[in-house]
Design a protein around this motif. Sequence first.
Motif, PDB file in Angstrom:
ATOM      1  N   ASN A 176     -45.324 -28.005 -12.801  1.00  0.00           N
ATOM      2  CA  ASN A 176     -45.801 -26.795 -12.141  1.00  0.00           C
ATOM      3  C   ASN A 176     -44.712 -26.113 -11.315  1.00  0.00           C
ATOM      4  OD1 ASN A 176     -48.391 -26.973 -13.147  1.00  0.00           O
ATOM      5  ND2 ASN A 176     -49.044 -28.344 -11.501  1.00  0.00           N
ATOM      6  N   LEU A 177     -43.456 -26.495 -11.531  1.00  0.00           N
ATOM      7  CA  LEU A 177     -42.373 -25.878 -10.788  1.00  0.00           C
ATOM      8  C   LEU A 177     -42.183 -24.438 -11.233  1.00  0.00           C
ATOM      9  CD1 LEU A 177     -39.675 -28.692 -10.793  1.00  0.00           C
ATOM     10  CD2 LEU A 177     -41.041 -27.901  -8.878  1.00  0.00           C
ATOM     11  N   PRO A 178     -41.925 -23.548 -10.293  1.00  0.00           N
ATOM     12  CA  PRO A 178     -41.650 -22.160 -10.692  1.00  0.00           C
ATOM     13  C   PRO A 178     -40.311 -22.084 -11.419  1.00  0.00           C
ATOM     14  CG  PRO A 178     -41.361 -22.419  -8.328  1.00  0.00           C
ATOM     15  CD  PRO A 178     -41.921 -23.708  -8.845  1.00  0.00           C
ATOM     16  N   GLU A 179     -40.167 -21.053 -12.244  1.00  0.00           N
ATOM     17  CA  GLU A 179     -38.954 -20.931 -13.033  1.00  0.00           C
ATOM     18  C   GLU A 179     -37.751 -20.564 -12.170  1.00  0.00           C
ATOM     19  OE1 GLU A 179     -37.726 -18.415 -16.914  1.00  0.00           O
ATOM     20  OE2 GLU A 179     -39.759 -19.193 -16.804  1.00  0.00           O
ATOM     21  N   ALA A 180     -37.979 -19.874 -11.068  1.00  0.00           N
ATOM     22  CA  ALA A 180     -36.893 -19.483 -10.179  1.00  0.00           C
ATOM     23  C   ALA A 180     -37.350 -19.588  -8.731  1.00  0.00           C
ATOM     24  CB  ALA A 180     -36.467 -18.046 -10.478  1.00  0.00           C
ATOM     25  N   ASP A 181     -36.429 -20.029  -7.866  1.00  0.00           N
ATOM     26  CA  ASP A 181     -36.767 -20.097  -6.447  1.00  0.00           C
ATOM     27  C   ASP A 181     -36.210 -18.864  -5.726  1.00  0.00           C
ATOM     28  OD1 ASP A 181     -34.106 -20.690  -6.561  1.00  0.00           O
ATOM     29  OD2 ASP A 181     -34.206 -22.464  -5.289  1.00  0.00           O
ATOM     30  N   GLU A 182     -36.311 -18.859  -4.415  1.00  0.00           N
ATOM     31  CA  GLU A 182     -35.924 -17.685  -3.636  1.00  0.00           C
ATOM     32  C   GLU A 182     -34.438 -17.390  -3.743  1.00  0.00           C
ATOM     33  OE1 GLU A 182     -37.582 -20.296  -2.157  1.00  0.00           O
ATOM     34  OE2 GLU A 182     -39.582 -19.434  -2.225  1.00  0.00           O
ATOM     35  N   ARG A 183     -33.612 -18.433  -3.788  1.00  0.00           N
ATOM     36  CA  ARG A 183     -32.161 -18.217  -3.871  1.00  0.00           C
ATOM     37  C   ARG A 183     -31.773 -17.567  -5.187  1.00  0.00           C
ATOM     38  NH1 ARG A 183     -30.093 -23.969  -3.293  1.00  0.00           N
ATOM     39  NH2 ARG A 183     -32.038 -24.238  -4.413  1.00  0.00           N
ATOM     40  N   VAL A 184     -32.381 -18.033  -6.278  1.00  0.00           N
ATOM     41  CA  VAL A 184     -32.070 -17.466  -7.587  1.00  0.00           C
ATOM     42  C   VAL A 184     -32.522 -16.003  -7.653  1.00  0.00           C
ATOM     43  CG1 VAL A 184     -32.575 -17.632 -10.056  1.00  0.00           C
ATOM     44  CG2 VAL A 184     -32.166 -19.697  -8.737  1.00  0.00           C
ATOM     45  N   ILE A 185     -33.710 -15.738  -7.156  1.00  0.00           N
ATOM     46  CA  ILE A 185     -34.217 -14.364  -7.167  1.00  0.00           C
ATOM     47  C   ILE A 185     -33.320 -13.462  -6.325  1.00  0.00           C
ATOM     48  CG2 ILE A 185     -36.149 -12.917  -6.420  1.00  0.00           C
ATOM     49  CD1 ILE A 185     -37.984 -15.274  -7.184  1.00  0.00           C
TER      50      ILE A 185
END
Length: 140
Positions: free
Chosen positions: A72-81
Amino acid sequence: MSVKDRKKWGAFLEKWAPFFIITCTFMGAVLGSFLVYYFQGEFPYEVLTGGLVAAVILTIVELIKQKRKKDNLPEADERVIRNVLRFFAYASHIFLAILFIALGVFTLLGNETISIFYLWIFFFSYIWIVGIGAFIIKRR
């Protein structure tokens, strides 16, 4: 909206948003084909066929991607975005600067007109470079 509703809608949107994007892209190809038919009197079947093939391929890729996802991990976190958004901002400003400098140079050289073909080449090179760059940044 409660936290429970937000989690439910988040999961729903995460699953169905790519299919919505694919559908809207195909509808754009259909609308573009009808607009060409309306204004030029010729229906471009190759655009419609290409849009349909692209929609089918993207749907298959998205289905495979969703079937392979186990956690259930998101594909991108805040740093990547943040990195991707910053890359988009830098790339668009750099391309606009190149465009304005090139237009200034052409004007100083005495050219009063520029073929639209060169602007299309510049536009599509921007899309390719930004798309590939964002893909690379997202995977890091």
